[in-house]
Enzyme design. Structure first.
Site, PDB file in Angstrom:
ATOM      1  N   GLN A 263       0.768  -1.178  -0.242  1.00  0.00           N
ATOM      2  CA  GLN A 263       0.067  -0.093  -0.228  1.00  0.00           C
ATOM      3  C   GLN A 263       0.853   1.220  -0.051  1.00  0.00           C
ATOM      4  OE1 GLN A 263      -2.365   1.745   3.344  1.00  0.00           O
ATOM      5  NE2 GLN A 263      -4.215   1.645   1.824  1.00  0.00           N
TER       6      GLN A 263
ATOM      7  N   TYR B  78      -6.279  10.726   3.748  1.00  0.00           N
ATOM      8  CA  TYR B  78      -4.949  10.944   3.359  1.00  0.00           C
ATOM      9  C   TYR B  78      -5.228  12.067   1.990  1.00  0.00           C
ATOM     10  CZ  TYR B  78      -3.686   7.710   7.060  1.00  0.00           C
ATOM     11  OH  TYR B  78      -3.594   7.399   8.388  1.00  0.00           O
TER      12      TYR B  78
ATOM     13  N   HIS C  95      -3.386   4.496  -1.415  1.00  0.00           N
ATOM     14  CA  HIS C  95      -4.494   4.839  -0.784  1.00  0.00           C
ATOM     15  C   HIS C  95      -4.893   6.106  -0.951  1.00  0.00           C
ATOM     16  CE1 HIS C  95      -6.146   4.752   3.225  1.00  0.00           C
ATOM     17  NE2 HIS C  95      -5.144   4.661   3.986  1.00  0.00           N
ATOM     18  N   GLY C  96      -6.261   6.080  -1.297  1.00  0.00           N
ATOM     19  CA  GLY C  96      -7.199   6.988  -1.879  1.00  0.00           C
ATOM     20  C   GLY C  96      -8.199   7.285  -0.944  1.00  0.00           C
ATOM     21  N   ALA C  97      -8.105   6.833   0.531  1.00  0.00           N
ATOM     22  CA  ALA C  97      -9.315   6.828   1.544  1.00  0.00           C
ATOM     23  C   ALA C  97      -8.890   7.558   2.538  1.00  0.00           C
ATOM     24  CB  ALA C  97      -9.701   5.446   1.712  1.00  0.00           C
ATOM     25  N   HIS C  98      -9.701   7.762   3.535  1.00  0.00           N
ATOM     26  CA  HIS C  98      -9.441   7.937   5.068  1.00  0.00           C
ATOM     27  C   HIS C  98      -8.685   9.239   5.348  1.00  0.00           C
ATOM     28  CE1 HIS C  98      -8.995   3.572   5.632  1.00  0.00           C
ATOM     29  NE2 HIS C  98     -10.441   3.739   5.286  1.00  0.00           N
TER      30      HIS C  98
HETATM   31  C1  LIG Z   1      -4.139  -0.462  13.756  1.00  0.00           C
HETATM   32  C2  LIG Z   1      -4.682  -0.028  12.552  1.00  0.00           C
HETATM   33  C3  LIG Z   1      -3.988   0.404  11.456  1.00  0.00           C
HETATM   34  C4  LIG Z   1      -4.420   0.749  10.199  1.00  0.00           C
HETATM   35  N1  LIG Z   1      -3.787   1.214   9.056  1.00  0.00           N
HETATM   36  C5  LIG Z   1      -4.213   1.340   7.930  1.00  0.00           C
HETATM   37  C6  LIG Z   1      -3.412   1.698   6.943  1.00  0.00           C
HETATM   38  O1  LIG Z   1      -2.018   1.809   7.085  1.00  0.00           O
HETATM   39  N2  LIG Z   1      -3.950   1.770   5.738  1.00  0.00           N
HETATM   40  C7  LIG Z   1      -5.276   1.582   5.451  1.00  0.00           C
HETATM   41  O2  LIG Z   1      -5.843   2.068   4.442  1.00  0.00           O
HETATM   42  N3  LIG Z   1      -6.201   1.311   6.469  1.00  0.00           N
HETATM   43  C8  LIG Z   1      -5.661   0.986   7.616  1.00  0.00           C
HETATM   44  N4  LIG Z   1      -6.569   0.911   8.638  1.00  0.00           N
HETATM   45  C9  LIG Z   1      -7.782   0.590   8.421  1.00  0.00           C
HETATM   46  C10 LIG Z   1      -8.156  -0.728   7.924  1.00  0.00           C
HETATM   47  O3  LIG Z   1      -7.577  -1.004   6.912  1.00  0.00           O
HETATM   48  C11 LIG Z   1      -9.844  -0.881   7.958  1.00  0.00           C
HETATM   49  O4  LIG Z   1     -10.339   0.034   6.748  1.00  0.00           O
HETATM   50  C12 LIG Z   1     -10.475  -0.679   9.216  1.00  0.00           C
HETATM   51  O5  LIG Z   1      -9.914  -0.945  10.250  1.00  0.00           O
HETATM   52  C13 LIG Z   1     -11.852  -1.196   9.185  1.00  0.00           C
HETATM   53  O6  LIG Z   1     -11.920  -2.497   9.069  1.00  0.00           O
HETATM   54  P1  LIG Z   1     -11.952  -3.633  10.282  1.00  0.00           P
HETATM   55  O7  LIG Z   1     -13.541  -3.516  10.673  1.00  0.00           O
HETATM   56  O8  LIG Z   1     -11.919  -5.002   9.495  1.00  0.00           O
HETATM   57  O9  LIG Z   1     -11.060  -3.398  11.270  1.00  0.00           O
HETATM   58  C14 LIG Z   1      -5.786   0.540   9.931  1.00  0.00           C
HETATM   59  C15 LIG Z   1      -6.608  -0.035  10.983  1.00  0.00           C
HETATM   60  C16 LIG Z   1      -6.230  -0.452  12.464  1.00  0.00           C
HETATM   61  C17 LIG Z   1      -6.997  -0.739  13.424  1.00  0.00           C
END
Ligand SMILES: Cc1cc2nc3c(=O)[nH]c(=O)nc-3n(C[C@H](O)[C@H](O)[C@H](O)COP(=O)(O)O)c2cc1C
Ligand code: SF4
Length: 374
Positions: free
Chosen positions: A97, A173, A168-171
């Protein structure tokens, strides 16, 4: 169906259960540690169809945590390829990623003797509770420099042997910030209309494709919506962006949603015991998958905890894969357990106490290890 070998997003996978990107904090000044390699070996042994790494830093313009894995230099290729080899030796597949963090960065650190900048599309201050993040608006030259850095990072990932890359186009960033009319108030070619707000993302994808060639898998993680008070990126807009990504030959889109400025309980990582809403992006992703059927593979992440729900989602929709993050932290062998007939739900209680700077792990596993070591 979940456990049949399959091809998703251009990659031959063991099954349709994907480990979504999860920041590990296992870098030593950005280079992989033994802990990291072991963690990925465990995931590969545990039966994940494919593993998406935690977000890797792609450029030397912005700060990052020293424990974040980086792919911003050719010197990273050899150590990363050793990690990839170990995953392959254990029968796994691994996708890198790639991220440009922008003002969503947590705990920024600047290497000694260097100058780095926290940037954003328009310098809009990011406020999360008591925490505020000031940032500098990017110039067009800086945008081009970042696009170039992302393309070079993708080429390095290919050289290191990764089975594909995910941008990574989400969240919240940087690419996600560009898509947001709340954070992107630019009046040039990178702001205003959706087409302009999507320009940075689409230019990064085009540059990556140029760098890795036509056949190398490129995935994108994208918000279905930002779920902010003022709307920000909407689902209608997101579907249009997904269609553009498919037109550009993106091999798979992993649907997520939200950011740190989303409405309460509407972020990407939800406490699903409290919200009582598991699989919180499933409906959005299923609609997108139907729309893009035959053009690109669409998957979804967020709150999947039982194999029955996963099977149902795969059978009743056009979704090509289901991703999980937190359940894999608590149980790296979850797919194999389910496959063996143990259909108990994931043990993860979605408390999100696994968040931490370094050596990210489930809090319950950490306690267990401490007990064993005592
Ligand atoms: C500790 C932690 C680190 C994460 N790091 C990333 C990341 O590096 N990149 C990303 O796209 N999402 C990251 N996420 C988000 C997860 O990929 C996912 O979108 C989110 O936790 C929801 O899925 P889940 O309910 O299965 O945990 C992270 C989540 C957690 C809990
Ligand atoms: S700390 Fe909580 S959310 Fe994280 S993996 Fe463990 S149980 Fe799941």
């Amino acid at each position: 169906m979940s456990f049949d070998t399959c091809r998703i997003g251009g990659i031959e996978a063991k099954c349709r259960l994907v480990r979504s990107a999860t920041f590990e904090g296992m870098g030593n000044y950005g280079l992989p540690t033994e802990n990291l390699a072991e963690m990925y070996e465990n995931l590969a042994d545990g039966g994940a169809g494919l593993i998406i790494t935690g977000m890797m830093a792609t450029n030397k313009m912005e700060p990052r945590q020293h424990c974040q894995i980086r792919i911003d230099d050719d010197e990273c290729i050899a150590p990363l390829s050793q990690v990839v080899d170990r995953v392959h030796q254990h029968g796994g597949k691994i996708v890198a990623q790639l991220v440009v963090m922008g003002s969503a960065i947590l705990m920024p650190e600047t290497p000694e003797g260097e100058t780095r900048i926290i940037f954003s599309p328009s310098g809009v201050t990011e406020k999360v509770g008591k925490w505020t993040q000031e940032s500098q608006a990017l110039t067009v030259d800086q945008i081009h420099e970042l696009t170039d850095a992302v393309a070079k990072a993708a080429a390095r990932a290919k050289k290191a042997g990764f089975d594909g890359v995910q941008f990574h186009g989400a969240h919240g960033y940087l690419a996600s910030k560009f898509l947001s009319p709340h954070f992107n108030t630019r009046t040039d070619a990178y702001g205003g209309s959706l087409e302009n707000r999507a320009r940075f993302l689409l230019e990064c994808i085009a540059a990556m494709r140029q760098a890795v060639g036509a056949d190398y898998p490129i995935w994108v993680k994208l918000n279905c919506a930002d779920f902010m008070k003022d709307g920000s990126l909407t689902f209608e807009e997101s579907k249009q962006v997904m269609a553009w990504l498919a037109d550009q030959g993106v091999n798979a889109i992993e649907v997520s949603g939200g950011n740190t400025s989303s409405l309460p309980r509407k972020g990407p990582i939800r406490a699903i015991r409290r919200t009582k809403e598991p699989m919180y992006f499933k409906a959005y992703a299923a609609e997108a998958a139907a729309l893009l059927k035959g053009k690109t593979d669409v998957g979804v992440v967020g709150g999947f905890r039982t194999i029955a729900d996963i099977e149902e989602a795969l059978e009743s929709t056009d979704l090509a894969f289901i991703s999980m993050s937190r359940p894999f932290l608590r149980q790296p062998d979850l797919p194999n357990r389910w496959k063996s007939g143990d259909t108990e739900p994931a043990l993860c209680i979605s408390c999100s106490r696994c968040f931490g700077a370094e050596n990210v792990d489930c809090i319950f596993n950490k306690k267990e290890k401490e007990k064993q070591d005592a």
